[in-house]
Design an enzyme around this catalytic site. Sequence first.
Site, PDB file in Angstrom:
ATOM      1  N   GLN A 112       0.861  -1.192   0.000  1.00 44.54           N
ATOM      2  CA  GLN A 112       0.000   0.000   0.000  1.00 44.54           C
ATOM      3  C   GLN A 112       0.898   1.243   0.000  1.00 44.54           C
ATOM      4  OE1 GLN A 112      -1.916   0.512   3.740  1.00 44.54           O
ATOM      5  NE2 GLN A 112      -3.718   1.525   2.901  1.00 44.54           N
ATOM      6  N   SER A 115       1.074   6.401   2.547  1.00 43.42           N
ATOM      7  CA  SER A 115       1.718   7.379   3.435  1.00 43.42           C
ATOM      8  C   SER A 115       2.996   7.950   2.829  1.00 43.42           C
ATOM      9  CB  SER A 115       2.091   6.722   4.769  1.00 43.42           C
ATOM     10  OG  SER A 115       0.973   6.155   5.362  1.00 43.42           O
ATOM     11  N   SER A 147       4.419  -1.424   4.245  1.00 46.01           N
ATOM     12  CA  SER A 147       4.500  -2.803   4.746  1.00 46.01           C
ATOM     13  C   SER A 147       4.600  -3.762   3.561  1.00 46.01           C
ATOM     14  CB  SER A 147       3.251  -3.163   5.553  1.00 46.01           C
ATOM     15  OG  SER A 147       3.039  -2.209   6.561  1.00 46.01           O
ATOM     16  N   GLU A 230      -9.511  -1.798   5.458  1.00 49.64           N
ATOM     17  CA  GLU A 230      -8.380  -1.947   6.387  1.00 49.64           C
ATOM     18  C   GLU A 230      -8.883  -1.884   7.827  1.00 49.64           C
ATOM     19  OE1 GLU A 230      -5.175   0.787   5.645  1.00 49.64           O
ATOM     20  OE2 GLU A 230      -3.855  -0.213   7.057  1.00 49.64           O
ATOM     21  N   GLU A 403      -6.479   8.733  17.304  1.00 47.03           N
ATOM     22  CA  GLU A 403      -7.032  10.105  17.329  1.00 47.03           C
ATOM     23  C   GLU A 403      -7.873  10.354  16.060  1.00 47.03           C
ATOM     24  OE1 GLU A 403      -3.843   9.376  17.931  1.00 47.03           O
ATOM     25  OE2 GLU A 403      -3.704   9.871  20.066  1.00 47.03           O
TER      26      GLU A 403
HETATM   27  C1  LIG Z   1       3.128  -0.945  11.582  1.00 45.85           C
HETATM   28  C2  LIG Z   1       2.735   0.095  10.570  1.00 45.85           C
HETATM   29  C3  LIG Z   1       2.499  -0.272   9.270  1.00 45.85           C
HETATM   30  C4  LIG Z   1       2.136   0.669   8.320  1.00 45.85           C
HETATM   31  N1  LIG Z   1       1.956   0.262   7.029  1.00 45.85           N
HETATM   32  C5  LIG Z   1       1.664   1.167   6.071  1.00 45.85           C
HETATM   33  C6  LIG Z   1       1.548   0.776   4.706  1.00 45.85           C
HETATM   34  O1  LIG Z   1       1.713  -0.396   4.353  1.00 45.85           O
HETATM   35  N2  LIG Z   1       1.284   1.725   3.782  1.00 45.85           N
HETATM   36  C7  LIG Z   1       1.097   3.021   4.104  1.00 45.85           C
HETATM   37  O2  LIG Z   1       0.830   3.820   3.220  1.00 45.85           O
HETATM   38  N3  LIG Z   1       1.215   3.457   5.406  1.00 45.85           N
HETATM   39  C8  LIG Z   1       1.498   2.543   6.386  1.00 45.85           C
HETATM   40  N4  LIG Z   1       1.641   2.955   7.700  1.00 45.85           N
HETATM   41  C9  LIG Z   1       1.574   4.373   7.997  1.00 45.85           C
HETATM   42  C10 LIG Z   1       0.356   4.813   8.794  1.00 45.85           C
HETATM   43  O3  LIG Z   1      -0.798   4.796   8.021  1.00 45.85           O
HETATM   44  C11 LIG Z   1       0.682   6.212   9.325  1.00 45.85           C
HETATM   45  O4  LIG Z   1       1.758   6.070  10.220  1.00 45.85           O
HETATM   46  C12 LIG Z   1      -0.509   6.839  10.034  1.00 45.85           C
HETATM   47  O5  LIG Z   1      -1.510   7.174   9.117  1.00 45.85           O
HETATM   48  C13 LIG Z   1      -0.091   8.092  10.824  1.00 45.85           C
HETATM   49  O6  LIG Z   1       0.602   8.983  10.021  1.00 45.85           O
HETATM   50  P1  LIG Z   1       2.007   9.599  10.493  1.00 45.85           P
HETATM   51  O7  LIG Z   1       2.887   8.463  10.926  1.00 45.85           O
HETATM   52  O8  LIG Z   1       2.505  10.471   9.386  1.00 45.85           O
HETATM   53  O9  LIG Z   1       1.674  10.435  11.786  1.00 45.85           O
HETATM   54  P2  LIG Z   1       1.086  11.935  11.822  1.00 45.85           P
HETATM   55  O10 LIG Z   1      -0.058  12.037  10.875  1.00 45.85           O
HETATM   56  O11 LIG Z   1       2.203  12.905  11.644  1.00 45.85           O
HETATM   57  O12 LIG Z   1       0.511  12.007  13.299  1.00 45.85           O
HETATM   58  C14 LIG Z   1       1.345  12.269  14.428  1.00 45.85           C
HETATM   59  C15 LIG Z   1       0.450  12.340  15.666  1.00 45.85           C
HETATM   60  O13 LIG Z   1      -0.476  13.443  15.541  1.00 45.85           O
HETATM   61  C16 LIG Z   1      -1.819  12.971  15.696  1.00 45.85           C
HETATM   62  N5  LIG Z   1      -2.705  13.723  14.787  1.00 45.85           N
HETATM   63  C17 LIG Z   1      -2.476  14.013  13.476  1.00 45.85           C
HETATM   64  N6  LIG Z   1      -3.511  14.680  12.959  1.00 45.85           N
HETATM   65  C18 LIG Z   1      -4.439  14.813  13.940  1.00 45.85           C
HETATM   66  C19 LIG Z   1      -5.735  15.411  14.010  1.00 45.85           C
HETATM   67  N7  LIG Z   1      -6.299  16.017  12.946  1.00 45.85           N
HETATM   68  N8  LIG Z   1      -6.411  15.348  15.188  1.00 45.85           N
HETATM   69  C20 LIG Z   1      -5.854  14.738  16.278  1.00 45.85           C
HETATM   70  N9  LIG Z   1      -4.620  14.166  16.279  1.00 45.85           N
HETATM   71  C21 LIG Z   1      -3.933  14.207  15.120  1.00 45.85           C
HETATM   72  C22 LIG Z   1      -1.781  11.512  15.317  1.00 45.85           C
HETATM   73  O14 LIG Z   1      -2.850  10.785  15.915  1.00 45.85           O
HETATM   74  C23 LIG Z   1      -0.422  11.092  15.859  1.00 45.85           C
HETATM   75  O15 LIG Z   1      -0.515  10.802  17.233  1.00 45.85           O
HETATM   76  C24 LIG Z   1       2.007   2.033   8.684  1.00 45.85           C
HETATM   77  C25 LIG Z   1       2.235   2.417  10.011  1.00 45.85           C
HETATM   78  C26 LIG Z   1       2.600   1.477  10.950  1.00 45.85           C
HETATM   79  C27 LIG Z   1       2.848   1.911  12.364  1.00 45.85           C
END
Ligand SMILES: Cc1cc2nc3c(=O)[nH]c(=O)nc-3n(C[C@H](O)[C@H](O)[C@H](O)COP(=O)(O)OP(=O)(O)OC[C@H]3O[C@@H](n4cnc5c(N)ncnc54)[C@H](O)[C@@H]3O)c2cc1C
Length: 434
Positions: A112, A115, A147, A230, A403
């Site tokens: 996928q 991100s 992933s 998902e 969140e």
């Molecule tokens: C084990 C694992 C596997 C994954 N696999 C994939 C994959 O295969 N493909 C893929 O595309 N992605 C994947 N991801 C990514 C995942 O979808 C993102 O990590 C997730 O969407 C959060 O985005 P970020 O890490 O950029 O955090 P951010 O969006 O930067 O968030 C940081 C913090 O701010 C909080 N926050 C952000 N916006 C808001 C809001 N509007 N209101 C309240 N709180 C908020 C969040 O809850 C979080 O605590 C994976 C992540 C993990 C941990």
Amino acid sequence: MQAVGTDIDAATAVTEWLQSNWNPDLTVGEWWELLGSSGWAAPTLPEGCYGKGLSRAEGVRVQETIASFGALPAPGGLGLLLAAPTIATHGTPEQQERYVRPIVTGQQAWCQLFSEPGAGSDLASLQCRAERDGDEWVVTGQKVWTSGGQIADVGMLLARTNPDVPKHQGITYFAFDMRQPGVEVRPLREMTGRALFNEVFITEARVSDSAVIGGTNNGWAVANTTLAFERAGLGAGGGSAAVSPAAPGSIAGDLDRRAGDLVGSRVRGGAGGPGGMLGTARLLQTLARQVGANTDPLVRQDLARLYTLTEIGRFQGLRSRALRATGSDIPGMGNIAKLSMSIILRLSRDLGLRLLGPRGTLHGYDAASSEALAGLPGGPLGSMVTEMALFAQAPQIYGGTDEIQHNIIGERVLGLPKEPNNDKVTPFRDLPRN
Ligand SMILES: Cc1cc2nc3c(=O)[nH]c(=O)nc-3n(C[C@H](O)[C@H](O)[C@H](O)COP(=O)(O)OP(=O)(O)OC[C@H]3O[C@@H](n4cnc5c(N)ncnc54)[C@H](O)[C@@H]3O)c2cc1C
């Protein structure tokens, strides 16, 4: 394909099919070809699209039946969990044949590509761009947390195809060939010691216009379908995806192995995945007995809480199923199921580590060190608990953080006001960037 009428129980029907078809001497590829083309690899897909139109709960029952029969389970992974149902929903019949068939028969693995470093929770801010060049698109950008990217043949790619419209309107969803010049996959090591996810750097890679799923600039709607599958699949009471010890696709190297040799072996990725988490209530009850804490009232209280939450998840699944059978649904159920899963995992992590005491500070990162730790209090279960504790941070992040699930429930289910912003009216190119 064998049709499952309302009067035929899915578990009985798949057992009859297995009795005539399972052969441990087939290669994994040959077995999955049979299973996938029969409709039993992904029975929740629609009939006519390599499925049997079963409900999620029936689909889980079929996967359990295949495993308990002693046959090799269906190919797992994001192809079956996300790409196949998305393409079944939005793809043309030609795309369903081109992409869904190799997924259900395990011939292709998917990842996928959503991100990016500056677009996770705010996914619609993604900057990876695709520019039209005749019958093709030229793609440049960076993805992260991909992933299974290291073994994927194809990716569900979201790319910006029109920066002159508001951000949700200029995104397109592609089926993107991962094995081509201009695609570099770099592994990221996790605290579990594994490197299951990756960074993907894309430099002027190509994708055909015929690989656009759901129409140009309509990618946001298609991506939301993927995210809904998902959440529902990963949530408590969900778990529709098969968990197989063999990996799909041309790169992992399992397709030519003897199917019978893999039955019952350890699932790739180990006990850390969500499939391995749902049995934790039972695992922790056993551990509490082993370390003599099963009479501790606080431990008993947490065990009861864990059992209750797990049962509520199961009941929610049954309730959704009953409602869907009447053509109705419960808004936000997928979000609630995913949140419940996060809560169950955090509680399991905290209780498990409490039961292990100081032993919980040690983790075996390979088979030899896990074996060496098996002599300590908690025995072999200790390693399963530390494995789960290290992984427990992940489900509250992937598929949309806790969140974000709360925000969605608040705004889309309860109708609370959204946070004010001008994202919906300002062209993407005029928005401030990270
Ligand atoms: C084990 C694992 C596997 C994954 N696999 C994939 C994959 O295969 N493909 C893929 O595309 N992605 C994947 N991801 C990514 C995942 O979808 C993102 O990590 C997730 O969407 C959060 O985005 P970020 O890490 O950029 O955090 P951010 O969006 O930067 O968030 C940081 C913090 O701010 C909080 N926050 C952000 N916006 C808001 C809001 N509007 N209101 C309240 N709180 C908020 C969040 O809850 C979080 O605590 C994976 C992540 C993990 C941990």
